[in-house]
Design a protein around this motif. Structure first.
Motif, PDB file in Angstrom:
ATOM      1  N   SER A  43      12.589  -4.114   3.433  1.00 46.43           N
ATOM      2  CA  SER A  43      12.410  -5.554   3.527  1.00 46.43           C
ATOM      3  C   SER A  43      11.027  -5.904   3.013  1.00 46.43           C
ATOM      4  O   SER A  43      10.170  -5.038   2.842  1.00 46.43           O
ATOM      5  N   GLU A  44      10.832  -7.193   2.776  1.00 43.00           N
ATOM      6  CA  GLU A  44       9.590  -7.605   2.146  1.00 43.00           C
ATOM      7  C   GLU A  44       8.384  -7.316   3.025  1.00 43.00           C
ATOM      8  O   GLU A  44       7.287  -7.089   2.521  1.00 43.00           O
ATOM      9  N   THR A  45       8.606  -7.309   4.355  1.00 39.12           N
ATOM     10  CA  THR A  45       7.460  -7.083   5.229  1.00 39.12           C
ATOM     11  C   THR A  45       6.927  -5.658   5.104  1.00 39.12           C
ATOM     12  O   THR A  45       5.786  -5.395   5.433  1.00 39.12           O
ATOM     13  N   ASP A  46       7.758  -4.744   4.614  1.00 34.05           N
ATOM     14  CA  ASP A  46       7.309  -3.358   4.480  1.00 34.05           C
ATOM     15  C   ASP A  46       6.504  -3.118   3.217  1.00 34.05           C
ATOM     16  O   ASP A  46       6.035  -2.009   2.975  1.00 34.05           O
ATOM     17  N   THR A  47       6.374  -4.137   2.378  1.00 32.69           N
ATOM     18  CA  THR A  47       5.758  -3.898   1.073  1.00 32.69           C
ATOM     19  C   THR A  47       4.246  -3.801   1.151  1.00 32.69           C
ATOM     20  O   THR A  47       3.624  -3.280   0.241  1.00 32.69           O
ATOM     21  N   GLN A  48       3.671  -4.287   2.268  1.00 30.19           N
ATOM     22  CA  GLN A  48       2.207  -4.405   2.353  1.00 30.19           C
ATOM     23  C   GLN A  48       1.471  -3.142   1.912  1.00 30.19           C
ATOM     24  O   GLN A  48       0.581  -3.198   1.085  1.00 30.19           O
ATOM     25  N   GLN A  49       1.847  -1.996   2.498  1.00 30.21           N
ATOM     26  CA  GLN A  49       1.077  -0.781   2.249  1.00 30.21           C
ATOM     27  C   GLN A  49       1.089  -0.388   0.768  1.00 30.21           C
ATOM     28  O   GLN A  49       0.197   0.299   0.316  1.00 30.21           O
ATOM     29  N   PHE A  50       2.117  -0.836   0.032  1.00 32.69           N
ATOM     30  CA  PHE A  50       2.176  -0.448  -1.376  1.00 32.69           C
ATOM     31  C   PHE A  50       1.533  -1.481  -2.287  1.00 32.69           C
ATOM     32  O   PHE A  50       1.290  -1.224  -3.457  1.00 32.69           O
ATOM     33  N   MET A  51       1.301  -2.701  -1.746  1.00 31.52           N
ATOM     34  CA  MET A  51       0.788  -3.761  -2.601  1.00 31.52           C
ATOM     35  C   MET A  51      -0.667  -3.515  -2.996  1.00 31.52           C
ATOM     36  O   MET A  51      -1.074  -3.820  -4.102  1.00 31.52           O
ATOM     37  N   LEU A  52      -1.430  -2.955  -2.080  1.00 32.01           N
ATOM     38  CA  LEU A  52      -2.859  -2.797  -2.327  1.00 32.01           C
ATOM     39  C   LEU A  52      -3.159  -2.001  -3.603  1.00 32.01           C
ATOM     40  O   LEU A  52      -3.930  -2.456  -4.441  1.00 32.01           O
TER      41      LEU A  52
END
Lengths: 312, 435
Positions: B329-338
């Motif tokens: 889900s979109e909320t899990d994307t954080q760690q990869f966005m950086l």
């Protein structure tokens, strides 16, 4: 019998995890083939290999006499267990898109879709969006899309989940009809009553290995244990039971009849014919019930899986 | 059977027909024009108000020095005490009171002048006042020591350095400014495009996972084709939106100008005109600007813009798609966005600080070869003249890396799209590469 699909010593690992270990399966043409096994046994991996979604590490798969190749995609219809549709797309448009991906021309797809939609009485859904439909309704559309390009091989993974009994029956009849029209069906499910009802052949996969396969009826013959359910009308049931217990192995049982009787399940030693039991029983009372216990698919499943657990 | 056009068409139509997409396409330029119009209107409102400054000059030296204009009016007071003057200015609601005391010598003026006002006065106004007093004081001081201020003014030499490269191209500071604008716009455009449409690709991958349609699709299409179709379809939708924005911006600003008589572009024009006057006439400036633009390597710029834009965008798009495939889900994307955003932000940072400072310095050069920053940094450097071989090497590195990331993304994608409910970690992703 002619085989449509032959999988030869197929193995597949994901990292250290072995998902399939030397699995060989032959699916006869025109049969309904049940692919059974507990959760995580490797069924889905096997199905994905047939669909060329995953490539096997070793082993070959032969479809209709040829090694599996990309062009075969058109000959396979696959209804995955994890299935869905684009929520914001209209039903008709979406069905057209998916059938075109399977190689149908737009016109052809449209004609066939109209036919199927009418057949399943869903014609007025054409312009609805998927998010407006219930789960069962969406499943119907998925079923149509799966069979629309008239593939030789149909693969259904838990096809009845999400259907009410009426629609499940409708889909079951459609699957049987497609089989009669010449399609071969691979059918993966946990619902043993549908296996019993529909499958001619089964294969049982457990812990990445195939532990059983063959014609369902042959397997049942193999698994029968010379066991009989009997009903006996007698004056003194306690005495009779004690007498029988001394001579045979007795198991608990229960079945429905209209008599008030003594109900027993008797397992005969190997080599002893049923006739001997019958003639003995008739001396003890009036024999009202005598049926061989045929192992159900469910029994076979549980028995094989737990036996193979003991081996490990 | 070629599926690619089919997939591109679906992705494109699906994006373009999306309600949020349509609304944003129309709303964004409207909001932009609205804000600019508001700013223009407010600053006009501000300018229309005439500020009155009362001057109490007890020294009697500066009576002629303050020139009123339409925005600032000076009103000379006389024959009042400072206290009376203050009361008067306060009651009259004038902007402020400038008090110049009686002094013995001009030099002692430097720290004896006081400005009284309700609030702190604007810096611009204070500068004007100080300039006026300084001018006058300087002149008087010069006369005092027996020099003619007019003569000194005549004798002053103004220096305007001519810039010329060794290969004979002449440039100017004005040219440098223009180059910066060109490079900056190109770099910033790419940055925005990557962020907006990269995210869109990621969301569309996640949507296919959450709606569970993915397995149905990839049983008929190779994942790499789906990935490519998705990236291309979304990019086309992005280009459509960008073009629509440009066209709508034009239309909206024309409409606004016609209705309110306020030209949003006029604000910038006024500033440019003010500068032009300082540089000696607007016509000359415009001629100079045109000349400078002509001297820019336009063809080189356009070709490289397209190459770097496409390369840079595809590079990041494939990474966004891989992230989409790796999560549930979109909320899990954080760690990869950086890791994606870091090089992008770094590129813009390097572009807007280092390149401006020194377009051919070591830092600028290095970052214009690193593929994750090169599209932005190189695009900003090119107007300043970058050797062709450097540009070609940078483009080659970029496209080679693109092939690498697509391979990487396709691997992750192929495995990831079929993984449900498994929280992906970096360790997990590396394992997927080996499947």
């Amino acid at each position: 019998m002619d085989k449509l699909l032959i999988a030869n010593t197929v193995s597949k690992s994901f990292g250290a995890f072995k998902a399939l270990d030397n699995v060989s399966i032959e699916v006869p043409r025109g049969s309904i083939f049940g692919l059974l096994g507990p959760n995580g046994a490797g069924k889905t991996t096997f199905i994905r290999i047939i669909n060329q979604i995953t490539m096997p590490d070793t082993g070959t798969v032969i479809l209709d006499g040829e090694p599996l190749k990309p062009a075969h995609i058109r000959n396979i219809g696959y209804l995955p267990e994890e299935r869905g549709l684009y929520k914001s797309m209209k039903v008709g448009e979406q069905a057209l898109y998916l059938s075109q991906l399977k190689g149908l021309s737009r016109q052809e797809a449209k004609t066939r879709l109209k036919y199927w939609f009418e057949r399943l009485e869903i014609g007025d859904w054409w312009n609805k969006k998927i998010q407006e439909l219930s789960k069962g309704m969406a499943q119907k559309i998925q079923f149509v899309v799966t069979v629309l390009h008239e593939p030789k091989l149909l693969i259904f993974d838990e096809p009845f989940s999400g259907f009410d009994p009426i629609n499940a029956n409708l889909i079951k009849d459609e699957i049987l009809r497609l089989r009669d029209e010449g399609a071969t069906v691979i059918f993966s499910t946990h619902r043993m009553e549908s296996v019993e009802e529909m499958c001619d052949h089964i294969a049982l996969i457990h812990q990445s290995r195939k532990i059983l396969d063959g014609k369902l009826i042959d397997i049942k013959r193999e698994y029968r244990a010379n066991t009989y359910d009997i009903g006996l009308i007698t004056e003194n049931p306690v005495e009779v039971t004690a007498g029988l217990k001394a001579r045979f192995e007795l198991l608990p049982t229960q079945f429905k009849t209209i008599n008030e009787e003594l109900q027993l399940r008797i397992k005969l030693p190997e080599g002893v014919a049923a006739n001997n039991l019958v003639s003995h029983l008739t001396t003890l009372g009036t024999l009202s019930h005598f049926v061989e216990v045929i192992p159900s698919a469910n029994d076979i499943f549980i028995q094989t899986v737990s036996n193979s657990k003991n081996f490990n | 059977m070629n599926h690619l056009p089919l997939i591109i068409k679906r992705e494109y139509l699906n994006k373009v027909r999306n309600k949020a997409f349509i609304i944003m396409t129309f709303l964004s330029p409207l909001i932009m024009v609205g804000i600019i119009t508001l700013v223009a209107y407010l600053s006009q409102l501000n300018n229309e108000k005439v500020r009155v400054i009362s001057v109490l000059d007890e020294s009697g030296l500066f009576a002629e020095q303050f020139e009123s204009d339409d925005k600032l009016k000076y009103e000379m007071l006389s024959n009042t005490s400072l206290q009376e003057a203050k009361t008067y200015v306060e009651e009259a609601e004038n902007y402020g009171l400038l008090y110049i005391p009686k002094v013995d010598s001009i030099s002692s003026l430097s720290n004896q002048i006081t400005f009284y006002s309700e609030d702190s006065p604007s810096l611009v106004v204070m500068d004007d006042i100080e300039d006026a007093i300084e001018d006058k004081a300087n002149m008087m001081k010069l006369r005092e020591v027996g020099m003619d201020p007019e003569r000194i003014k005549e004798l002053r030499i103004r220096v305007n350095t001519n810039l010329e490269t060794f290969s004979g191209e002449t440039t100017s500071k004005l040219g440098s400014g223009l180059k910066l604008i060109f490079g900056g716009i190109a770099g910033y455009l790419l940055f925005m495009f990557i962020i907006i449409y990269g995210n869109m690709i990621m969301r569309s991958v996640i949507e296919e996972k959450t709606s569970r349609i993915i397995e149905v699709i990839i049983s008929s299409v190779k994942p790499i084709k789906l990935l490519l179709g998705k990236i291309l379809g979304t990019s086309l939708a992005g280009i459509t939106q960008f073009v629509a924005w440009v066209v709508l911006l034009g239309i909206f600003s024309m409409v606004i100008t016609a209705i309110f008589g306020i030209d949003p572009a006029a604000v910038q024009q006024q500033e440019a005109l003010a500068q032009a006057q300082a540089a000696g006439g607007s016509e000359e400036l415009i001629r100079e600007i045109i000349l400078e633009i002509k001297s820019l390597p336009i063809l080189n710029l356009v070709i490289m813009f397209i190459l770097f834009f496409v390369g840079g965008y595809l590079l990041y798009a494939s990474l966004y798609a891989a992230i989409g495939a790796a999560v549930d889900s979109e909320t899990d994307t954080q760690q990869f966005m950086l890791p994606i955003l870091m090089p992008l932000i770094l590129a813009v940072y390097v572009g807007f600080f280092t390149v401006i400072d020194n377009p051919h310095g070591t830092v600028s050069q290095v970052f214009s070869f690193i593929p994750f920053t090169s599209p932005v940094v190189m695009l900003m450097r090119i107007p300043f003249g970058v050797p062709i071989w450097q540009q070609i090497v940078s483009v080659l590195i970029l496209f080679a890396t693109f092939i690498g990331t697509v391979w990487f993304a396709a691997k992750i994608y192929r495995v990831g799209i079929l993984m449900y409910g498994k929280k992906a970690s970096y360790k997990e992703l590396i394992k997927w590469l080996k499947y």
